[in-house]
Design an enzyme around this catalytic site. Structure first.
Site, mmCIF file in Angstrom:
data_model
loop_
_atom_site.group_PDB
_atom_site.id
_atom_site.type_symbol
_atom_site.label_atom_id
_atom_site.label_comp_id
_atom_site.label_asym_id
_atom_site.label_seq_id
_atom_site.Cartn_x
_atom_site.Cartn_y
_atom_site.Cartn_z
ATOM 1 N N GLU A 102 0.947 -1.195 0.046
ATOM 2 C CA GLU A 102 0.053 0.095 0.078
ATOM 3 C C GLU A 102 0.957 1.120 -0.151
ATOM 4 O OE1 GLU A 102 -2.569 -0.199 3.473
ATOM 5 O OE2 GLU A 102 -3.774 -1.814 2.642
ATOM 6 N N LYS A 116 2.410 4.535 1.333
ATOM 7 C CA LYS A 116 2.826 4.813 2.576
ATOM 8 C C LYS A 116 2.175 6.363 2.412
ATOM 9 C CE LYS A 116 5.810 4.963 6.728
ATOM 10 N NZ LYS A 116 5.245 6.077 7.233
ATOM 11 N N ARG A 168 -1.626 9.654 11.314
ATOM 12 C CA ARG A 168 -2.525 8.519 11.647
ATOM 13 C C ARG A 168 -3.808 8.739 12.315
ATOM 14 N NH1 ARG A 168 -0.217 2.627 12.906
ATOM 15 N NH2 ARG A 168 -2.167 1.698 12.935
ATOM 16 N N PHE A 212 -7.015 2.406 5.761
ATOM 17 C CA PHE A 212 -6.298 1.166 5.461
ATOM 18 C C PHE A 212 -6.661 0.061 6.699
ATOM 19 C CE2 PHE A 212 -3.105 4.252 7.815
ATOM 20 C CZ PHE A 212 -3.255 3.496 9.101
ATOM 21 N N ARG A 219 4.404 -3.942 17.888
ATOM 22 C CA ARG A 219 5.320 -3.846 16.634
ATOM 23 C C ARG A 219 5.775 -5.325 16.260
ATOM 24 N NH1 ARG A 219 7.555 0.898 14.882
ATOM 25 N NH2 ARG A 219 7.542 1.965 16.827
HETATM 26 P P1 AMP Z 1 6.191 5.317 11.167
HETATM 27 O O1 AMP Z 1 5.300 6.563 11.917
HETATM 28 O O2 AMP Z 1 7.399 5.823 10.250
HETATM 29 O O3 AMP Z 1 6.534 4.222 12.063
HETATM 30 O O4 AMP Z 1 5.291 4.440 9.995
HETATM 31 C C1 AMP Z 1 4.133 3.920 10.332
HETATM 32 C C2 AMP Z 1 2.773 5.078 9.930
HETATM 33 O O5 AMP Z 1 2.484 5.050 8.513
HETATM 34 C C3 AMP Z 1 1.453 4.397 10.433
HETATM 35 O O6 AMP Z 1 1.536 4.753 11.797
HETATM 36 C C4 AMP Z 1 0.764 5.220 9.640
HETATM 37 O O7 AMP Z 1 0.514 6.570 10.337
HETATM 38 C C5 AMP Z 1 1.419 5.451 8.447
HETATM 39 N N1 AMP Z 1 0.703 5.110 7.292
HETATM 40 C C6 AMP Z 1 0.615 5.645 6.078
HETATM 41 N N2 AMP Z 1 0.111 4.862 5.108
HETATM 42 C C7 AMP Z 1 -0.016 3.738 5.635
HETATM 43 C C8 AMP Z 1 -0.852 2.521 5.278
HETATM 44 N N3 AMP Z 1 -1.385 2.411 4.149
HETATM 45 N N4 AMP Z 1 -0.910 1.397 6.107
HETATM 46 C C9 AMP Z 1 -0.380 1.652 7.433
HETATM 47 N N5 AMP Z 1 -0.175 2.885 7.729
HETATM 48 C C10 AMP Z 1 0.232 3.908 7.038
#
Ligand code: AMP
Length: 564
Positions: A247, A249, A254, A348, A424
């Site tokens: 998907e 990102k 979020r 998502f 996680r």
């Molecule tokens: P990180 O904040 O770098 O740990 O990355 C994970 C975050 O990516 C999640 O908490 C979401 O806020 C974001 N995210 C963006 N697109 C998606 C997606 N398609 N599925 C899940 N998380 C996503």
């Protein structure tokens, strides 16, 4: 009823006991002695919180207001107070010392009970609008006037949100498990679903293991989000997951959306929609446009997750992350902000629909359910763009397209995996072109010199010790901060200053920054045992709280993996 002195003595014992097992034993014993009516709040108080993180209620007393109150109650000047705090190392110990010196007749006139203290905290939180600060000071002074030195120590630490007794969630979980003879993983699961140790402890005590197993999520109470692991490449991710969902990102923030199609009898506001940030803060009132979209697009009572993205309507590129957070925080002129920074929502995941938890379903099934529950509205609320494949080539093409559109990268999801709140685990990977970064909290700072005089210009970064909840230093950043940021950082950090000492300040751990670095080294100099080489601040992560920062364990993992 329970005397507050009893709780303060438990805090004191916990502070003096470094071992995790001993701490757990102390709390286990204390839970057994706690009257049933207090179980709702005791676990939270032991972790140094007054209200759950996800509750919109807060005390609203920063160090400044607190120091004014202490100064008023003890009759000592603010300057002298700050000197004592500097000498003693924290405001709680300083207040204990000052109270010991004070002529005792004016103090602790009335016995404090936990009930009374908590009711007073609720009144403090309730004070809002004109004259609120004055009322808060008055309520807190009344409380402190009735406090003995040891009680005062922990009252002020609680108000400041820095209890420093080294009790984080894991210890509370184990103590509840021990106190009521229930396996820790069952307590853990109940907590991840309800986010409320008070409720968990109460259910464990009254209904035992069966009651806990039956606890489930409820619309209106946020669930801890499942977190992503990092995968170095698409090839690695496919090796781990086999055929997987890829998907986009989305580069946004979020959100967890709770939609109740019922008659609102459960007390949901805003037409049955509640929106929580990643930190599980209730941001509903700042996002009426999202509430509108959800009301139109979501067809059943459900808990769904997605990313709020601010896409520039002309260029179709995602805007800066800070713009998104500005909208989340907005309390007034909300409608104007909607026009300035319109949101698009990409959904998502789904955790709950029509009265049933879906977290034990596979991701594949959850996505299918999601397709039935959300009727997309173009460029307003859509499902995350997805391909399902086991072809590295196809996935890489998808990844390049995501980057070309200005998104952060891709998420790779195991089709057969359940949703594990708060964990996680390797069910969801993120792949980004930039190097690994860490989310750390600023725990101290140095006053600048020369051109930077008057600014807090160098920041001490802390990583979380998952066991004790303490923040341990891992490095210091100065570079990577522009003049403009310097001003912004100083203004944000100043209210968090606990005390100054020799050009340094100790800060309430609150501001989270995403930090890039060149390398992790072992370091005897820092209490964490590690130091970041050449750290740089990438962005301020106001969507994250200190409890979301990376842990010392994570740094250790990265340290061991960097030379592999
Ligand atoms: P990180 O904040 O770098 O740990 O990355 C994970 C975050 O990516 C999640 O908490 C979401 O806020 C974001 N995210 C963006 N697109 C998606 C997606 N398609 N599925 C899940 N998380 C996503």
């Amino acid at each position: 009823m329970m005397e507050y002195r009893k709780l303060a003595e438990v805090y004191e014992k916990l502070e003096a006991t470094p071992g995790r097992l001993e701490k757990t034993d102390i709390i286990t014993g204390f839970l057994n002695e706690t009257p049933k009516e207090l179980l709702k709040i005791i676990p939270m108080l032991l972790m140094g919180r007054v209200f759950p993180l996800w509750s919109p209620v807060e005390l609203g007393i920063g160090p400044g207001l607190l120091y004014d109150t202490i100064s008023f109650v003890t009759g000592i000047s603010k300057q002298d107070l700050k000197t004592t705090i500097g000498e003693m190392g924290d405001v709680g110990s300083a207040v204990e010392k000052l109270f010991e010196k004070k002529v005792q007749t004016t103090l602790f006139t009335e016995k404090l009970t936990v009930e009374k203290v908590y009711a007073c905290f609720e009144n403090i939180a309730d004070a809002s609008g004109k004259g609120a600060q004055g009322r808060k000071i008055k309520l807190l002074s009344n409380l402190l006037t009735s406090a003995a030195p040891l009680e005062a120590k922990y009252l002020v630490r609680t108000v400041l949100g820095e209890l420093r007794v080294g009790v984080a969630e894991g210890i509370i979980r184990d103590a509840i498990a021990n106190a009521y003879g229930i396996p820790p993983h069952i307590v853990e699961r109940a907590y991840m679903l309800t986010n409320d140790f008070g409720k968990v402890a109460m259910t464990a005590r009254v209904q035992g293991e069966d009651g806990l197993t039956e606890l489930t999520m409820e619309i209106g109470t946020p669930v801890k989000p499942m977190l992503a692991q990092i995968s170095p490449s698409i090839k690695d991710a496919i090796k781990d997951c086999g055929t997987a969902a890829f998907e986009i990102k989305y580069d946004g923030a979020r959100i967890q959306i709770h939609r109740n199609c019922g008659d609102g009898s459960r007390g949901e506001s805003a037409g049955g929609v509640r929106i929580f940030s990643r930190r599980l803060e209730d941001v509903t009132s700042a996002l009426p446009d999202v509430v509108w979209m959800v009301n139109k697009a979501v067809k059943s009572s459900a808990i769904i997750e997605g990313e709020a993205v601010a896409i520039d309507p002309e260029t179709r590129r995602p805007r800066a992350f800070q713009d998104i957070l500005r909208r989340f925080r907005r309390k007034y002129d909300v409608l104007e902000m909607i026009e300035k920074i319109p949101f698009e929502i990409y959904i998502f995941d789904i955790l709950y629909a029509d009265g049933k938890s879906l977290i034990d379903e596979t991701f594949e099934n959850r996505r299918k359910t999601l397709e039935g529950v959300v009727e997309p509205i173009e460029k307003k609320i859509e499902l995350a763009e997805q391909i399902v494949t086991d072809s590295v080539q196809a996935a890489e093409k998808f990844y390049s397209r995501a980057l070309e559109k200005g998104h952060e990268g891709v998420m790779v999801k195991n089709l057969k995996a359940p949703y594990i709140p708060g964990a996680r685990v390797g069910y969801m990977y993120k792949i980004k072109p930039v190097m690994e970064t860490l989310d750390l909290v600023i725990i101290g700072a140095l006053w600048g010199t020369g051109k930077r005089a008057g600014w807090l210009s160098s920041y001490i970064l802390g990583a979380r010790d998952a066991e004790t909840g303490e923040f341990l230093p891992v490095g210091r950043v100065g570079s990577g901060v522009t003049e403009e940021q310097l001003e912004e950082f100083t203004n944000t950090l100043k209210p968090l200053v606990e005390f100054n000492s020799g050009g340094r300040v100790k800060l309430k751990p609150e501001l989270v920054v995403e930090v890039a670095f060149q390398e992790i080294q072992k370091s005897p100099k820092y209490k964490s045992g590690f130091a970041l080489r050449f750290p740089r601040v990438m962005k301020v992560r106001e969507d994250k709280g200190p409890e979301d920062t990376d842990t010392v364990n994570r740094i250790e993992e990265l340290y061991s993996s960097q030379y592999r």
